[in-house]
Design a protein around this motif. Structure first.
Motif, PDB file in Angstrom:
ATOM      1  N   UNK A   4      32.740  37.732  49.017  1.00  0.00           N
ATOM      2  CA  UNK A   4      33.997  36.995  49.185  1.00  0.00           C
ATOM      3  C   UNK A   4      34.265  36.190  47.921  1.00  0.00           C
ATOM      4  N   UNK A   5      35.478  36.256  47.416  1.00  0.00           N
ATOM      5  CA  UNK A   5      35.836  35.588  46.166  1.00  0.00           C
ATOM      6  C   UNK A   5      36.333  34.177  46.435  1.00  0.00           C
ATOM      7  N   UNK A   6      35.427  33.232  46.315  1.00  0.00           N
ATOM      8  CA  UNK A   6      35.713  31.808  46.522  1.00  0.00           C
ATOM      9  C   UNK A   6      34.964  31.024  45.460  1.00  0.00           C
ATOM     10  N   UNK A   7      35.469  30.017  44.863  1.00  0.00           N
ATOM     11  CA  UNK A   7      36.741  29.364  45.151  1.00  0.00           C
ATOM     12  C   UNK A   7      37.928  30.011  44.448  1.00  0.00           C
ATOM     13  N   UNK A   8      37.663  30.885  43.494  1.00  0.00           N
ATOM     14  CA  UNK A   8      38.755  31.475  42.718  1.00  0.00           C
ATOM     15  C   UNK A   8      38.650  32.982  42.663  1.00  0.00           C
ATOM     16  N   UNK A   9      39.448  33.595  41.818  1.00  0.00           N
ATOM     17  CA  UNK A   9      39.470  35.051  41.706  1.00  0.00           C
ATOM     18  C   UNK A   9      38.251  35.599  40.963  1.00  0.00           C
ATOM     19  N   UNK A  10      38.138  36.909  41.047  1.00  0.00           N
ATOM     20  CA  UNK A  10      37.106  37.646  40.314  1.00  0.00           C
ATOM     21  C   UNK A  10      37.825  38.709  39.496  1.00  0.00           C
ATOM     22  N   UNK A  11      37.439  38.834  38.233  1.00  0.00           N
ATOM     23  CA  UNK A  11      38.002  39.861  37.375  1.00  0.00           C
ATOM     24  C   UNK A  11      36.878  40.749  36.870  1.00  0.00           C
ATOM     25  N   UNK A  12      37.078  42.051  37.002  1.00  0.00           N
ATOM     26  CA  UNK A  12      36.024  43.022  36.702  1.00  0.00           C
ATOM     27  C   UNK A  12      36.556  44.077  35.745  1.00  0.00           C
ATOM     28  N   UNK A  13      35.750  44.388  34.732  1.00  0.00           N
ATOM     29  CA  UNK A  13      36.030  45.522  33.855  1.00  0.00           C
ATOM     30  C   UNK A  13      34.845  46.475  33.983  1.00  0.00           C
ATOM     31  N   UNK A  14      35.110  47.739  34.306  1.00  0.00           N
ATOM     32  CA  UNK A  14      34.052  48.736  34.464  1.00  0.00           C
ATOM     33  C   UNK A  14      33.704  49.272  33.079  1.00  0.00           C
ATOM     34  N   UNK A  15      32.520  48.896  32.599  1.00  0.00           N
ATOM     35  CA  UNK A  15      32.070  49.287  31.266  1.00  0.00           C
ATOM     36  C   UNK A  15      31.601  50.741  31.260  1.00  0.00           C
ATOM     37  N   UNK A  16      30.816  51.114  32.266  1.00  0.00           N
ATOM     38  CA  UNK A  16      30.309  52.487  32.349  1.00  0.00           C
ATOM     39  C   UNK A  16      30.091  52.863  33.809  1.00  0.00           C
ATOM     40  N   UNK A  17      30.033  54.156  34.066  1.00  0.00           N
ATOM     41  CA  UNK A  17      29.804  54.639  35.423  1.00  0.00           C
ATOM     42  C   UNK A  17      31.059  54.546  36.280  1.00  0.00           C
ATOM     43  N   UNK A  18      30.849  54.586  37.595  1.00  0.00           N
ATOM     44  CA  UNK A  18      31.943  54.505  38.558  1.00  0.00           C
ATOM     45  C   UNK A  18      31.595  53.442  39.584  1.00  0.00           C
ATOM     46  N   UNK A  19      32.450  52.442  39.703  1.00  0.00           N
ATOM     47  CA  UNK A  19      32.292  51.346  40.651  1.00  0.00           C
ATOM     48  C   UNK A  19      33.161  51.632  41.880  1.00  0.00           C
ATOM     49  N   UNK A  20      32.658  51.286  43.046  1.00  0.00           N
ATOM     50  CA  UNK A  20      33.430  51.427  44.280  1.00  0.00           C
ATOM     51  C   UNK A  20      33.444  50.083  44.989  1.00  0.00           C
ATOM     52  N   UNK A  21      34.620  49.651  45.444  1.00  0.00           N
ATOM     53  CA  UNK A  21      34.741  48.359  46.113  1.00  0.00           C
ATOM     54  C   UNK A  21      34.695  48.467  47.638  1.00  0.00           C
ATOM     55  N   UNK A  22      34.343  49.642  48.144  1.00  0.00           N
ATOM     56  CA  UNK A  22      34.326  49.882  49.582  1.00  0.00           C
ATOM     57  C   UNK A  22      35.549  50.645  50.033  1.00  0.00           C
ATOM     58  N   UNK A  23      36.583  50.683  49.172  1.00  0.00           N
ATOM     59  CA  UNK A  23      37.809  51.408  49.493  1.00  0.00           C
ATOM     60  C   UNK A  23      38.103  52.536  48.511  1.00  0.00           C
TER      61      UNK A  23
END
Length: 110
Positions: free
Chosen positions: A57-76
């Motif tokens: 859960x992103x609290x207290x603020x936002x989260x910013x992500x850059x995928x450097x390598x591979x494949x990331x999945x956020x559950x969706x």
């Protein structure tokens, strides 16, 4: 009239020199920087076939992500290398990967 501007010194770090903290089996965090306002920058390394334990859960603020390598999945959905994700404060996901991935993660508000 000449005005001098005082510029703060640069702060830098190298991923290979950052301490490694295992958050979950196969998921490692390497902190790179922390700001006075609680902001942080880090690299997250996820081995193949790993999944965050529980909901992130992103609290207290936002989260910013850059995928450097591979494949990331956020559950969706999958995000291949080169993708940028902005997750607003209050949002959540379950980070996971089948291929393994390296992420640059920035929390502007801590």
């Amino acid at each position: 009239m000449t005005t001098e501007h005082q510029v703060p010194d640069y702060v830098w770090s190298a991923v290979q020199d950052a301490p490694v903290h295992e958050l979950f089996p196969g998921i490692r965090q390497r902190p790179l920087w922390s700001g006075d306002n609680g902001a942080t920058a880090q690299v997250l390394e996820m081995d193949p076939n790993t999944c965050w334990q529980g909901v992130d859960v992103h609290e207290p603020g936002p989260e910013e992500v850059f995928v450097v390598s591979g494949v990331f999945n956020d559950g969706d959905r999958d995000y291949p290398a080169g993708s940028f994700i902005h997750a607003p404060a209050g949002s959540s996901h379950v980070p996971q990967t089948t291929t393994g991935c390296t992420l640059f993660v920035f929390y502007p508000e801590g």
